[in-house]
Design a protein around this motif. Structure first.
Motif, PDB file in Angstrom:
ATOM      1  N   VAL A  36       0.447  -8.016   9.370  1.00 19.94           N
ATOM      2  CA  VAL A  36      -0.267  -8.067   8.091  1.00 19.94           C
ATOM      3  C   VAL A  36      -1.052  -6.771   7.879  1.00 19.94           C
ATOM      4  O   VAL A  36      -1.012  -6.169   6.808  1.00 19.94           O
ATOM      5  N   ALA A  37      -1.729  -6.341   8.940  1.00 17.92           N
ATOM      6  CA  ALA A  37      -2.538  -5.128   8.852  1.00 17.92           C
ATOM      7  C   ALA A  37      -1.653  -3.928   8.566  1.00 17.92           C
ATOM      8  O   ALA A  37      -1.982  -3.093   7.718  1.00 17.92           O
ATOM      9  N   ARG A  38      -0.491  -3.867   9.238  1.00 15.71           N
ATOM     10  CA  ARG A  38       0.408  -2.727   9.053  1.00 15.71           C
ATOM     11  C   ARG A  38       0.872  -2.656   7.601  1.00 15.71           C
ATOM     12  O   ARG A  38       0.854  -1.603   6.973  1.00 15.71           O
ATOM     13  N   PRO A  43       0.356   1.479   2.352  1.00 14.62           N
ATOM     14  CA  PRO A  43       0.231   2.263   1.106  1.00 14.62           C
ATOM     15  C   PRO A  43      -1.040   3.080   1.016  1.00 14.62           C
ATOM     16  O   PRO A  43      -1.244   3.833   0.074  1.00 14.62           O
ATOM     17  N   ARG A  44      -1.911   2.938   2.006  1.00 18.33           N
ATOM     18  CA  ARG A  44      -3.229   3.574   1.906  1.00 18.33           C
ATOM     19  C   ARG A  44      -3.181   5.086   1.781  1.00 18.33           C
ATOM     20  O   ARG A  44      -3.887   5.667   0.958  1.00 18.33           O
ATOM     21  N   SER A  45      -2.353   5.733   2.638  1.00 21.75           N
ATOM     22  CA  SER A  45      -2.344   7.198   2.606  1.00 21.75           C
ATOM     23  C   SER A  45      -1.833   7.697   1.261  1.00 21.75           C
ATOM     24  O   SER A  45      -2.334   8.690   0.723  1.00 21.75           O
ATOM     25  N   LYS A  46      -0.826   6.965   0.704  1.00 23.73           N
ATOM     26  CA  LYS A  46      -0.310   7.369  -0.619  1.00 23.73           C
ATOM     27  C   LYS A  46      -1.395   7.175  -1.682  1.00 23.73           C
ATOM     28  O   LYS A  46      -1.609   8.039  -2.538  1.00 23.73           O
ATOM     29  N   LEU A  47      -2.078   6.031  -1.617  1.00 19.53           N
ATOM     30  CA  LEU A  47      -3.150   5.757  -2.593  1.00 19.53           C
ATOM     31  C   LEU A  47      -4.261   6.793  -2.478  1.00 19.53           C
ATOM     32  O   LEU A  47      -4.821   7.235  -3.479  1.00 19.53           O
ATOM     33  N   PHE A  48      -4.571   7.160  -1.219  1.00 20.68           N
ATOM     34  CA  PHE A  48      -5.636   8.145  -1.005  1.00 20.68           C
ATOM     35  C   PHE A  48      -5.261   9.483  -1.632  1.00 20.68           C
ATOM     36  O   PHE A  48      -6.075  10.102  -2.339  1.00 20.68           O
ATOM     37  N   ALA A  49      -4.006   9.914  -1.405  1.00 17.75           N
ATOM     38  CA  ALA A  49      -3.542  11.187  -1.972  1.00 17.75           C
ATOM     39  C   ALA A  49      -3.586  11.126  -3.501  1.00 17.75           C
ATOM     40  O   ALA A  49      -4.025  12.073  -4.165  1.00 17.75           O
ATOM     41  N   LEU A  50      -3.182   9.973  -4.037  1.00 12.47           N
ATOM     42  CA  LEU A  50      -3.178   9.785  -5.492  1.00 12.47           C
ATOM     43  C   LEU A  50      -4.605   9.853  -6.056  1.00 12.47           C
ATOM     44  O   LEU A  50      -4.879  10.537  -7.048  1.00 12.47           O
TER      45      LEU A  50
END
Ligand SMILES: [Cu+2]
Length: 172
Positions: A36-38, A43-50
């Protein structure tokens, strides 16, 4: 502007709430916490870059129209030094043309006065404080020609009412 900010915030709050509820539901379905955590973090790194890119773009776009250039003196066509004293104004120049960007450098030789600019119909156009020991900068572009009046807008003693000067704006 405020209602736009409000609705934008509302939409973002609802979106975040939906994501939060979605993740919460998903975590109940699965017993494997690591999985679940994975899935949740992927998507976090993509969201962060965005978010980072959006932040930079929004910052640059919204900072560009700020009047820093004007405060630094760029775009000024004429500088008028206006000095107040009990009870008169002394102006380094008393005329300008329509469309010129004027910077009034306003100061006082004695007490606080108010530099108030009135148009030919005696409507207040703009004003700034005249203070001893300070030069306050007031920028204005005259849009119509005529005889403007400068009055003191801060009670400064017996002949305060007599503290007037005129400023002529001619058509260009
Ligand atoms: Cu006065």
């Amino acid at each position: 502007m405020q209602s736009t900010a409000w609705y934008t915030s509302l939409v973002l709050i609802l979106l975040l709430s939906a994501i939060f509820i979605f993740v919460l539901r998903r975590s109940r379905d699965s017993g494997d916490a690591a999985e679940v955590a994975r899935r949740a973090y992927a998507p976090r790194s993509k969201l962060f870059a965005l978010a980072l890119a959006a932040g930079v773009i929004i910052t640059v776009v919204t900072l560009l129209p700020w009047p820093h250039q004007l405060q630094a003196g760029a775009g000024i066509d004429r500088v008028v030094e206006a000095t107040a004293r009990q009870w008169s104004w002394s102006l380094s120049e008393d005329r300008a043309q329509v469309g010129e960007r004027i910077e009034f450098k306003v100061s006082s030789e004695d007490v606080n006065h108010g530099f108030a600019l009135y148009d030919p119909d005696m409507q207040l156009v703009t004003q700034i404080q005249a203070m001893p020991g300070y030069i306050n900068r007031l920028q204005h572009t005259f849009e119509k020609p005529g005889e403007y009046r400068i009055l003191c807008l801060e009670y400064c003693g017996l002949a305060h009412h007599a503290m007037t000067a005129s400023f002529t704006v001619s058509p260009n």
